[in-house]
Enzyme design. Structure first.
Site, PDB file in Angstrom:
ATOM      1  N   CYS A  97      24.057  51.438  65.957  1.00 33.58           N
ATOM      2  CA  CYS A  97      25.429  51.855  66.235  1.00 33.58           C
ATOM      3  C   CYS A  97      26.297  50.615  66.518  1.00 33.58           C
ATOM      4  O   CYS A  97      26.543  49.837  65.617  1.00 33.58           O
ATOM      5  CB  CYS A  97      25.461  52.875  67.374  1.00 33.58           C
ATOM      6  SG  CYS A  97      27.017  53.786  67.495  1.00 33.58           S
ATOM      7  N   HIS A 193      21.490  56.841  65.236  1.00 33.41           N
ATOM      8  CA  HIS A 193      20.670  56.571  66.418  1.00 33.41           C
ATOM      9  C   HIS A 193      19.206  56.973  66.182  1.00 33.41           C
ATOM     10  O   HIS A 193      18.786  58.064  66.578  1.00 33.41           O
ATOM     11  CB  HIS A 193      21.230  57.302  67.636  1.00 33.41           C
ATOM     12  CG  HIS A 193      22.445  56.649  68.201  1.00 33.41           C
ATOM     13  ND1 HIS A 193      22.373  55.663  69.169  1.00 33.41           N
ATOM     14  CD2 HIS A 193      23.763  56.814  67.914  1.00 33.41           C
ATOM     15  CE1 HIS A 193      23.595  55.258  69.473  1.00 33.41           C
ATOM     16  NE2 HIS A 193      24.455  55.932  68.713  1.00 33.41           N
ATOM     17  N   GLU A 195      16.600  56.023  67.706  1.00 37.49           N
ATOM     18  CA  GLU A 195      15.837  56.137  68.958  1.00 37.49           C
ATOM     19  C   GLU A 195      15.845  57.554  69.516  1.00 37.49           C
ATOM     20  O   GLU A 195      15.000  57.902  70.349  1.00 37.49           O
ATOM     21  CB  GLU A 195      16.364  55.138  69.992  1.00 37.49           C
ATOM     22  CG  GLU A 195      17.635  55.525  70.711  1.00 37.49           C
ATOM     23  CD  GLU A 195      18.904  55.383  69.895  1.00 37.49           C
ATOM     24  OE1 GLU A 195      19.981  55.738  70.424  1.00 37.49           O
ATOM     25  OE2 GLU A 195      18.832  54.920  68.734  1.00 37.49           O
TER      26      GLU A 195
END
Length: 216
Positions: A97, A193, A195
Protein backbone atom coordinates in the site's frame (compact mmCIF):
# COMPACT_ATOMS: atom_id res chain seq x y z
CA UNK A 1 10.29 -23.66 0.96
CA UNK A 2 12.73 -25.35 3.34
CA UNK A 3 13.08 -23.14 6.38
CA UNK A 4 16.59 -22.12 7.46
CA UNK A 5 17.89 -23.26 10.85
CA UNK A 6 17.91 -19.63 12.03
CA UNK A 7 14.91 -17.53 10.87
CA UNK A 8 16.10 -14.55 8.81
CA UNK A 9 15.58 -11.21 10.52
CA UNK A 10 13.13 -9.03 8.57
CA UNK A 11 12.95 -5.32 9.23
CA UNK A 12 9.39 -3.92 9.26
CA UNK A 13 8.70 -0.19 9.06
CA UNK A 14 5.19 0.99 9.84
CA UNK A 15 2.87 3.00 12.04
CA UNK A 16 3.26 2.59 15.77
CA UNK A 17 0.90 0.01 17.23
CA UNK A 18 -0.49 -1.06 13.84
CA UNK A 19 1.92 -3.69 12.55
CA UNK A 20 0.42 -6.88 14.02
CA UNK A 21 -0.84 -8.27 10.69
CA UNK A 22 2.55 -7.71 9.06
CA UNK A 23 4.41 -9.26 11.98
CA UNK A 24 2.24 -12.38 11.88
CA UNK A 25 2.62 -12.70 8.10
CA UNK A 26 6.42 -12.57 8.41
CA UNK A 27 6.32 -15.18 11.17
CA UNK A 28 4.08 -17.48 9.11
CA UNK A 29 6.62 -17.28 6.28
CA UNK A 30 9.46 -18.28 8.61
CA UNK A 31 11.03 -14.90 9.36
CA UNK A 32 11.95 -13.14 12.59
CA UNK A 33 10.21 -9.72 12.55
CA UNK A 34 12.11 -6.61 13.64
CA UNK A 35 9.37 -3.95 13.66
CA UNK A 36 9.82 -0.24 14.23
CA UNK A 37 8.41 3.20 13.56
CA UNK A 38 10.68 5.35 11.34
CA UNK A 39 13.67 3.05 12.01
CA UNK A 40 17.24 3.37 10.87
CA UNK A 41 18.37 0.71 8.34
CA UNK A 42 19.30 -2.45 10.26
CA UNK A 43 22.17 -4.25 8.52
CA UNK A 44 21.49 -7.41 10.54
CA UNK A 45 18.18 -7.83 8.72
CA UNK A 46 18.01 -9.67 5.40
CA UNK A 47 14.67 -8.37 4.12
CA UNK A 48 12.50 -5.26 4.43
CA UNK A 49 8.73 -4.82 4.65
CA UNK A 50 7.25 -1.34 4.23
CA UNK A 51 3.75 -1.21 5.70
CA UNK A 52 0.64 0.73 4.76
CA UNK A 53 -0.38 3.98 6.38
CA UNK A 54 -0.84 7.68 5.64
CA UNK A 55 0.08 9.80 2.66
CA UNK A 56 3.54 10.87 1.60
CA UNK A 57 4.24 14.59 1.54
CA UNK A 58 3.88 15.58 -2.15
CA UNK A 59 6.98 17.73 -1.79
CA UNK A 60 8.98 14.48 -1.97
CA UNK A 61 7.89 14.08 -5.59
CA UNK A 62 8.02 17.74 -6.54
CA UNK A 63 4.34 18.69 -6.25
CA UNK A 64 2.21 21.07 -4.23
CA UNK A 65 -0.52 19.60 -2.02
CA UNK A 66 -3.54 18.80 -4.22
CA UNK A 67 -5.54 16.41 -2.07
CA UNK A 68 -3.02 14.63 0.16
CA UNK A 69 -3.75 14.04 3.82
CA UNK A 70 -1.38 15.65 6.37
CA UNK A 71 1.97 13.81 6.18
CA UNK A 72 4.15 12.21 8.81
CA UNK A 73 7.43 13.88 7.86
CA UNK A 74 9.55 11.73 10.18
CA UNK A 75 8.20 8.50 8.74
CA UNK A 76 8.45 9.80 5.16
CA UNK A 77 12.13 10.66 5.52
CA UNK A 78 12.98 7.43 7.35
CA UNK A 79 11.29 5.13 4.84
CA UNK A 80 12.68 6.85 1.76
CA UNK A 81 16.14 6.46 3.34
CA UNK A 82 15.38 2.80 4.09
CA UNK A 83 14.54 2.09 0.46
CA UNK A 84 17.65 3.79 -0.86
CA UNK A 85 19.88 1.97 1.61
CA UNK A 86 18.32 -1.42 0.92
CA UNK A 87 18.59 -0.86 -2.81
CA UNK A 88 22.31 -0.19 -2.34
CA UNK A 89 22.60 -3.43 -0.36
CA UNK A 90 20.72 -5.39 -3.03
CA UNK A 91 18.48 -6.96 -0.37
CA UNK A 92 14.80 -7.75 -0.97
CA UNK A 93 12.06 -5.21 -0.33
CA UNK A 94 8.31 -5.78 -0.14
CA UNK A 95 6.23 -2.58 -0.14
CA UNK A 96 2.54 -2.76 0.77
CA UNK A 97 0.00 0.00 0.00
CA UNK A 98 1.85 3.15 1.16
CA UNK A 99 5.01 1.02 1.00
CA UNK A 100 4.60 0.55 -2.75
CA UNK A 101 4.23 4.31 -3.11
CA UNK A 102 7.38 4.90 -1.03
CA UNK A 103 9.36 2.60 -3.32
CA UNK A 104 8.11 4.47 -6.37
CA UNK A 105 8.91 7.92 -4.98
CA UNK A 106 12.34 6.80 -3.74
CA UNK A 107 13.14 5.84 -7.33
CA UNK A 108 11.98 9.16 -8.75
CA UNK A 109 8.35 8.36 -9.51
CA UNK A 110 5.21 10.35 -8.71
CA UNK A 111 1.79 9.71 -7.16
CA UNK A 112 -1.82 10.57 -7.80
CA UNK A 113 -2.56 12.55 -4.66
CA UNK A 114 -6.24 11.60 -4.77
CA UNK A 115 -7.72 8.96 -7.07
CA UNK A 116 -11.00 10.91 -7.09
CA UNK A 117 -14.64 10.04 -6.51
CA UNK A 118 -14.93 8.07 -9.76
CA UNK A 119 -12.45 5.46 -8.47
CA UNK A 120 -13.27 5.61 -4.76
CA UNK A 121 -15.82 2.79 -4.72
CA UNK A 122 -13.21 0.32 -5.96
CA UNK A 123 -10.49 1.27 -3.49
CA UNK A 124 -11.94 2.98 -0.41
CA UNK A 125 -14.37 1.93 2.29
CA UNK A 126 -14.82 1.59 6.03
CA UNK A 127 -13.01 -1.75 5.66
CA UNK A 128 -11.04 -3.41 2.85
CA UNK A 129 -12.71 -3.20 -0.55
CA UNK A 130 -12.33 -6.44 -2.50
CA UNK A 131 -11.89 -6.20 -6.25
CA UNK A 132 -10.21 -8.11 -9.11
CA UNK A 133 -6.79 -7.38 -10.53
CA UNK A 134 -5.09 -8.44 -13.74
CA UNK A 135 -1.41 -9.36 -13.45
CA UNK A 136 1.31 -8.78 -16.04
CA UNK A 137 2.35 -11.88 -18.02
CA UNK A 138 5.59 -13.35 -16.70
CA UNK A 139 5.57 -11.22 -13.55
CA UNK A 140 6.20 -12.50 -10.06
CA UNK A 141 2.64 -11.51 -9.17
CA UNK A 142 1.27 -13.64 -12.00
CA UNK A 143 3.28 -16.58 -10.66
CA UNK A 144 1.92 -16.08 -7.15
CA UNK A 145 -1.67 -15.03 -7.84
CA UNK A 146 -2.44 -16.18 -11.36
CA UNK A 147 -3.57 -14.10 -14.35
CA UNK A 148 -6.55 -12.74 -12.37
CA UNK A 149 -6.99 -12.48 -8.61
CA UNK A 150 -9.31 -10.99 -6.00
CA UNK A 151 -7.50 -8.57 -3.70
CA UNK A 152 -8.28 -6.06 -0.94
CA UNK A 153 -7.66 -2.31 -1.19
CA UNK A 154 -7.89 0.60 1.23
CA UNK A 155 -6.30 3.71 -0.30
CA UNK A 156 -7.10 7.05 -1.92
CA UNK A 157 -3.69 7.68 -3.53
CA UNK A 158 -1.93 5.67 -6.21
CA UNK A 159 1.18 5.40 -8.35
CA UNK A 160 1.31 7.74 -11.33
CA UNK A 161 4.66 7.93 -13.18
CA UNK A 162 6.84 4.92 -12.42
CA UNK A 163 10.26 5.37 -10.87
CA UNK A 164 13.52 4.30 -12.49
CA UNK A 165 13.85 0.56 -13.03
CA UNK A 166 10.24 -0.23 -12.08
CA UNK A 167 7.71 -2.00 -14.29
CA UNK A 168 3.94 -2.44 -13.83
CA UNK A 169 2.85 -5.83 -12.54
CA UNK A 170 -0.90 -5.63 -11.78
CA UNK A 171 -3.88 -3.38 -12.50
CA UNK A 172 -7.38 -2.87 -11.12
CA UNK A 173 -10.26 -2.78 -13.65
CA UNK A 174 -10.24 1.04 -13.55
CA UNK A 175 -6.57 1.10 -14.56
CA UNK A 176 -5.17 1.90 -11.12
CA UNK A 177 -1.76 0.28 -10.70
CA UNK A 178 -1.98 -2.48 -8.05
CA UNK A 179 1.51 -3.94 -8.34
CA UNK A 180 5.02 -3.08 -9.50
CA UNK A 181 8.34 -4.90 -9.71
CA UNK A 182 11.95 -3.88 -10.31
CA UNK A 183 13.57 -5.00 -13.54
CA UNK A 184 16.74 -6.31 -11.93
CA UNK A 185 16.52 -6.05 -8.13
CA UNK A 186 14.44 -8.08 -5.63
CA UNK A 187 11.88 -5.32 -5.12
CA UNK A 188 8.09 -5.75 -5.26
CA UNK A 189 5.28 -3.38 -4.36
CA UNK A 190 1.55 -4.08 -4.12
CA UNK A 191 -1.22 -1.57 -3.52
CA UNK A 192 -3.40 -4.20 -1.86
CA UNK A 193 -2.91 -5.84 1.55
CA UNK A 194 -1.56 -9.43 1.28
CA UNK A 195 -0.94 -9.56 5.04
CA UNK A 196 -4.69 -9.64 5.66
CA UNK A 197 -6.07 -11.52 2.67
CA UNK A 198 -8.40 -14.29 3.90
CA UNK A 199 -7.04 -17.80 4.44
CA UNK A 200 -3.43 -16.72 4.01
CA UNK A 201 -4.06 -15.81 0.37
CA UNK A 202 -1.20 -13.32 0.36
CA UNK A 203 1.38 -15.43 2.19
CA UNK A 204 3.19 -16.26 -1.03
CA UNK A 205 4.60 -12.74 -1.20
CA UNK A 206 6.09 -13.10 2.27
CA UNK A 207 7.52 -16.52 1.37
CA UNK A 208 9.11 -14.89 -1.70
CA UNK A 209 10.70 -12.33 0.61
CA UNK A 210 12.09 -15.07 2.85
CA UNK A 211 13.47 -17.02 -0.10
CA UNK A 212 15.25 -13.99 -1.48
CA UNK A 213 16.48 -12.99 2.00
CA UNK A 214 18.24 -16.30 2.64
CA UNK A 215 19.83 -16.21 -0.81
CA UNK A 216 21.75 -13.00 -0.05
Amino acid sequence: MRRPAVPPAIQISGPEGRMDHYIRAVERAGGAPVPGYAPEPDSHCLGLVLCGGGDLDPAWFGQEDRGSHPPDSRRDAAELALVRTWLSWGRPILGICRGMQVINVALGGTLFQDLGAERAALHQGEEDVFHPVRTAPGSLLEGLFGENALVNSAHHQGVDRLGEGLVPAAWAPDGTLEGLEHRSLPVVGVQFHPERLPNGGGDGLFRWLMERAVQR
